[in-house]
Scaffold this motif. Structure first.
Motif, PDB file in Angstrom:
ATOM      1  N   ARG A   1     -12.993   9.403 -20.224  1.00 48.57           N
ATOM      2  CA  ARG A   1     -12.144  10.276 -19.466  1.00 48.57           C
ATOM      3  C   ARG A   1     -12.055  10.023 -17.793  1.00 48.57           C
ATOM      4  O   ARG A   1     -11.153  10.568 -17.246  1.00 48.57           O
ATOM      5  CB  ARG A   1     -13.227  10.842 -19.336  1.00 48.57           C
ATOM      6  CG  ARG A   1     -14.063  11.936 -20.976  1.00 48.57           C
ATOM      7  CD  ARG A   1     -15.031  13.049 -20.999  1.00 48.57           C
ATOM      8  NE  ARG A   1     -15.578  13.381 -21.536  1.00 48.57           N
ATOM      9  CZ  ARG A   1     -16.451  12.428 -22.811  1.00 48.57           C
ATOM     10  NH1 ARG A   1     -16.612  11.447 -22.107  1.00 48.57           N
ATOM     11  NH2 ARG A   1     -16.431  12.798 -23.851  1.00 48.57           N
ATOM     12  N   ALA A   2     -12.266   9.081 -16.999  1.00 48.80           N
ATOM     13  CA  ALA A   2     -11.976   8.427 -15.977  1.00 48.80           C
ATOM     14  C   ALA A   2     -10.464   8.040 -15.694  1.00 48.80           C
ATOM     15  O   ALA A   2     -10.002   7.205 -16.301  1.00 48.80           O
ATOM     16  CB  ALA A   2     -12.990   7.854 -15.250  1.00 48.80           C
ATOM     17  N   TYR A   3      -9.853   8.113 -14.878  1.00 52.04           N
ATOM     18  CA  TYR A   3      -9.450   8.075 -13.985  1.00 52.04           C
ATOM     19  C   TYR A   3      -9.106   6.747 -13.136  1.00 52.04           C
ATOM     20  O   TYR A   3      -9.874   6.851 -11.893  1.00 52.04           O
ATOM     21  CB  TYR A   3      -8.251   8.618 -13.141  1.00 52.04           C
ATOM     22  CG  TYR A   3      -6.715   8.312 -12.393  1.00 52.04           C
ATOM     23  CD1 TYR A   3      -5.674   7.779 -13.172  1.00 52.04           C
ATOM     24  CD2 TYR A   3      -6.355   9.093 -11.454  1.00 52.04           C
ATOM     25  CE1 TYR A   3      -4.657   7.020 -13.513  1.00 52.04           C
ATOM     26  CE2 TYR A   3      -5.366   8.584 -11.127  1.00 52.04           C
ATOM     27  CZ  TYR A   3      -4.060   7.604 -11.802  1.00 52.04           C
ATOM     28  OH  TYR A   3      -3.226   7.036 -11.233  1.00 52.04           O
ATOM     29  N   THR A   4      -8.640   5.686 -13.398  1.00 56.80           N
ATOM     30  CA  THR A   4      -9.763   4.289 -12.793  1.00 56.80           C
ATOM     31  C   THR A   4      -7.566   4.187 -11.793  1.00 56.80           C
ATOM     32  O   THR A   4      -6.909   3.327 -12.612  1.00 56.80           O
ATOM     33  CB  THR A   4     -10.136   3.235 -13.271  1.00 56.80           C
ATOM     34  OG1 THR A   4     -10.951   3.702 -14.157  1.00 56.80           O
ATOM     35  CG2 THR A   4     -10.049   2.010 -13.088  1.00 56.80           C
ATOM     36  N   VAL A   5      -8.083   4.374 -10.557  1.00 60.50           N
ATOM     37  CA  VAL A   5      -7.098   3.363  -8.700  1.00 60.50           C
ATOM     38  C   VAL A   5      -7.549   2.167  -8.903  1.00 60.50           C
ATOM     39  O   VAL A   5      -8.460   2.073  -8.144  1.00 60.50           O
ATOM     40  CB  VAL A   5      -6.963   4.325  -8.439  1.00 60.50           C
ATOM     41  CG1 VAL A   5      -5.985   3.832  -7.253  1.00 60.50           C
ATOM     42  CG2 VAL A   5      -5.918   5.532  -8.940  1.00 60.50           C
ATOM     43  N   GLY A   6      -6.983   0.949  -8.783  1.00 58.25           N
ATOM     44  CA  GLY A   6      -7.108  -0.223  -8.484  1.00 58.25           C
ATOM     45  C   GLY A   6      -6.799  -0.430  -6.798  1.00 58.25           C
ATOM     46  O   GLY A   6      -5.377   0.178  -7.264  1.00 58.25           O
ATOM     47  N   LEU A   7      -7.251  -0.921  -5.707  1.00 58.57           N
ATOM     48  CA  LEU A   7      -6.302  -1.252  -4.673  1.00 58.57           C
ATOM     49  C   LEU A   7      -7.078  -2.783  -4.321  1.00 58.57           C
ATOM     50  O   LEU A   7      -7.467  -3.345  -4.391  1.00 58.57           O
ATOM     51  CB  LEU A   7      -6.671  -0.161  -3.198  1.00 58.57           C
ATOM     52  CG  LEU A   7      -7.164   1.138  -3.485  1.00 58.57           C
ATOM     53  CD1 LEU A   7      -8.464   1.958  -4.220  1.00 58.57           C
ATOM     54  CD2 LEU A   7      -6.882   1.557  -2.636  1.00 58.57           C
ATOM     55  N   THR A   8      -5.625  -2.970  -4.096  1.00 55.77           N
ATOM     56  CA  THR A   8      -5.342  -4.741  -3.704  1.00 55.77           C
ATOM     57  C   THR A   8      -4.665  -4.557  -2.481  1.00 55.77           C
ATOM     58  O   THR A   8      -3.520  -4.416  -2.121  1.00 55.77           O
ATOM     59  CB  THR A   8      -5.222  -5.738  -5.075  1.00 55.77           C
ATOM     60  OG1 THR A   8      -5.525  -7.400  -4.480  1.00 55.77           O
ATOM     61  CG2 THR A   8      -3.476  -5.506  -5.410  1.00 55.77           C
ATOM     62  N   GLY A   9      -4.949  -6.447  -2.204  1.00 57.18           N
ATOM     63  CA  GLY A   9      -3.393  -6.420  -1.236  1.00 57.18           C
ATOM     64  C   GLY A   9      -4.200  -8.068  -0.526  1.00 57.18           C
ATOM     65  O   GLY A   9      -6.306  -7.859  -0.587  1.00 57.18           O
ATOM     66  N   SER A  10      -4.291  -8.470   0.759  1.00 53.64           N
ATOM     67  CA  SER A  10      -4.546  -9.223   1.479  1.00 53.64           C
ATOM     68  C   SER A  10      -6.063  -9.130   2.441  1.00 53.64           C
ATOM     69  O   SER A  10      -5.475  -7.621   2.323  1.00 53.64           O
ATOM     70  CB  SER A  10      -3.480  -9.865   2.270  1.00 53.64           C
ATOM     71  OG  SER A  10      -2.235 -10.603   1.353  1.00 53.64           O
ATOM     72  N   PRO A  11      -6.035  -9.289   2.550  1.00 54.47           N
ATOM     73  CA  PRO A  11      -7.115  -8.857   3.369  1.00 54.47           C
ATOM     74  C   PRO A  11      -7.137  -9.008   5.044  1.00 54.47           C
ATOM     75  O   PRO A  11      -5.462  -9.192   5.304  1.00 54.47           O
ATOM     76  CB  PRO A  11      -8.417 -10.722   4.616  1.00 54.47           C
ATOM     77  CG  PRO A  11      -7.901 -11.345   3.205  1.00 54.47           C
ATOM     78  CD  PRO A  11      -6.468 -11.243   2.368  1.00 54.47           C
ATOM     79  N   GLY A  12      -7.273  -7.451   5.534  1.00 55.16           N
ATOM     80  CA  GLY A  12      -7.346  -7.141   6.880  1.00 55.16           C
ATOM     81  C   GLY A  12      -5.916  -5.797   6.719  1.00 55.16           C
ATOM     82  O   GLY A  12      -5.419  -5.700   7.779  1.00 55.16           O
ATOM     83  N   VAL A  13      -5.453  -5.780   5.822  1.00 52.90           N
ATOM     84  CA  VAL A  13      -4.218  -4.462   5.327  1.00 52.90           C
ATOM     85  C   VAL A  13      -5.426  -2.974   5.227  1.00 52.90           C
ATOM     86  O   VAL A  13      -4.173  -2.122   5.376  1.00 52.90           O
ATOM     87  CB  VAL A  13      -3.770  -4.757   3.883  1.00 52.90           C
ATOM     88  CG1 VAL A  13      -3.022  -6.134   4.041  1.00 52.90           C
ATOM     89  CG2 VAL A  13      -4.228  -4.788   2.855  1.00 52.90           C
ATOM     90  N   GLY A  14      -6.140  -2.900   5.578  1.00 52.48           N
ATOM     91  CA  GLY A  14      -7.007  -2.241   5.820  1.00 52.48           C
ATOM     92  C   GLY A  14      -7.735  -1.398   3.441  1.00 52.48           C
ATOM     93  O   GLY A  14      -7.399   0.539   3.855  1.00 52.48           O
ATOM     94  N   LYS A  15      -8.138  -2.291   3.893  1.00 47.14           N
ATOM     95  CA  LYS A  15      -8.320  -1.420   1.670  1.00 47.14           C
ATOM     96  C   LYS A  15      -9.473  -0.622   1.768  1.00 47.14           C
ATOM     97  O   LYS A  15      -9.162   0.376   1.356  1.00 47.14           O
ATOM     98  CB  LYS A  15      -8.769  -2.664   0.805  1.00 47.14           C
ATOM     99  CG  LYS A  15      -7.564  -3.591   0.370  1.00 47.14           C
ATOM    100  CD  LYS A  15      -7.230  -4.547  -0.467  1.00 47.14           C
ATOM    101  CE  LYS A  15      -8.248  -5.601  -0.529  1.00 47.14           C
ATOM    102  NZ  LYS A  15      -8.034  -6.541   1.364  1.00 47.14           N
TER     103      LYS A  15
END
Length: 318
Positions: free
Chosen positions: A46-60
């Motif tokens: 049921r859950a909507y899964t959102v992944g956040l990625t990026g280089s270190p320091g971008v403010g994840k």
């Protein structure tokens, strides 16, 4: 003694301690893990899964925290799986994300869990798929998965999320890194954070140019939007949520969401099967079958591929 049915029922009621206990069983590969997964299965999907990625320091972490706030305003129960680097001493997570998300620590509708990679490459923990199932069954309507931030090996998140957000920031050479890392291929939504800095507009233009160069999309295909944010001030976060919801609606309309989840389930089953086979193969050290095959390969009477086939047949039929 672990009472799995009681733990699962308490987790479904949103009790943080029960959720934490179940995820710990997952991380520690508990003998009860099969029972846990069987009990959770009817309550997942049921859950909507959102992944956040990026280089270190971008403010994840800051962006993740801002998204939690935005979804809470919409009345959603939110889970956060923050995958941290492993401590070289304890093997545990360094918990940097917990420090940055203190604003949500007292909200009973937000569950934040830091997980250690424990040496697993790809920006995620090997236990992440099962941990996502726990959060899903616990009633989290949106699950945000924040990866380690290790750079070019960090594309595994695309296989675990319904929607993948790639974060960049001006002045960090992210455009070039994105092209090298293959991140352009995994991003469903691109966010240029710290947009109050010099060079933000140039970063947006460069990213747009790269996306256009790499496009081989047909009419009706999803075109990843680029959103400018200043997550520390919650600027542009609502626009990011709108972009995520548009992507979700696009996937649901075309059956892509169900297809992604089937692929994810297939990858999960395959990983568990491979781990089981690897475990059985690991028990062969000192086994007479392996020694006999090794003797024949060393003597030149059998090639290593044929020996491996024979060994695999023996293990799988045992």
């Amino acid at each position: 003694m672990i009472d799995v049915p009681t733990l699962v029922e308490q987790a479904r009621q949103g009790r943080p301690r029960a959720v934490a206990r179940l995820i710990s069983l997952v991380e520690n590969a508990s003998p009860h893990l099969r029972e846990v997964m069987a009990a959770l299965a009817p309550y997942t999907g049921r859950a909507y899964t959102v992944g956040l990625t990026g280089s270190p320091g971008v403010g994840k972490s800051t962006s993740t925290s801002a998204l939690v706030t935005a979804y809470r305003k919409r009345g959603k129960r939110v889970g956060v799986l923050a995958v941290d680097p492993s401590s070289p001493f304890s093997g545990g997570a360094l918990l940097g994300d917990r420090v940055r998300m203190q604003d949500h620590a007292t909200d009973p509708e937000v569950y934040i869990r830091s997980m250690a990679t424990r040496g697993h490459l790809g920006g995620l923990s090997w236990a992440a798929p099962q941990a996502l199932r726990v959060l899903d069954a616990a009633g989290c309507e949106v699950i945000l998965v924040e990866t380690v931030g290790v750079g070019q090996s960090e594309v595994e998140i695309a296989a675990q999320a319904d929607t993948t957000v790639v974060l960049l920031a001006p002045g960090m050479g992210d455009g070039i890194q994105a092209a090298k890392a293959g991140i352009l291929e995994i991003g469903d939504v691109f966010v240029v954070n710290k947009a109050d800095r010099d060079g933000a507009d140039a970063t947006v233009r460069e990213l747009g140019h790269m996306l256009a160069l790499g496009e081989s999309r047909k009419p009706g295909d999803w075109r990843p939007p680029i959103v400018k944010t200043v997550a520390a001030r919650s600027e542009g976060v609502d626009e990011t949520v709108e972009a995520l919801e548009k992507h979700r609606a696009w996937m649901e309309e075309r059956g892509e969401l169900a297809a992604r989840r089937r692929r994810r389930a297939g990858d999960e089953v395959e990983a568990i099967a491979v781990a089981a086979l690897r475990s059985r193969m690991g028990d062969l050290h000192g086994d007479r079958r392996l020694e006999s095959l090794a003797e024949r390969v060393a003597a030149g009477t059998l090639d290593p591929y044929a020996a491996a086939d024979e060994l695999v047949d023996g293990v799988t039929q045992a």
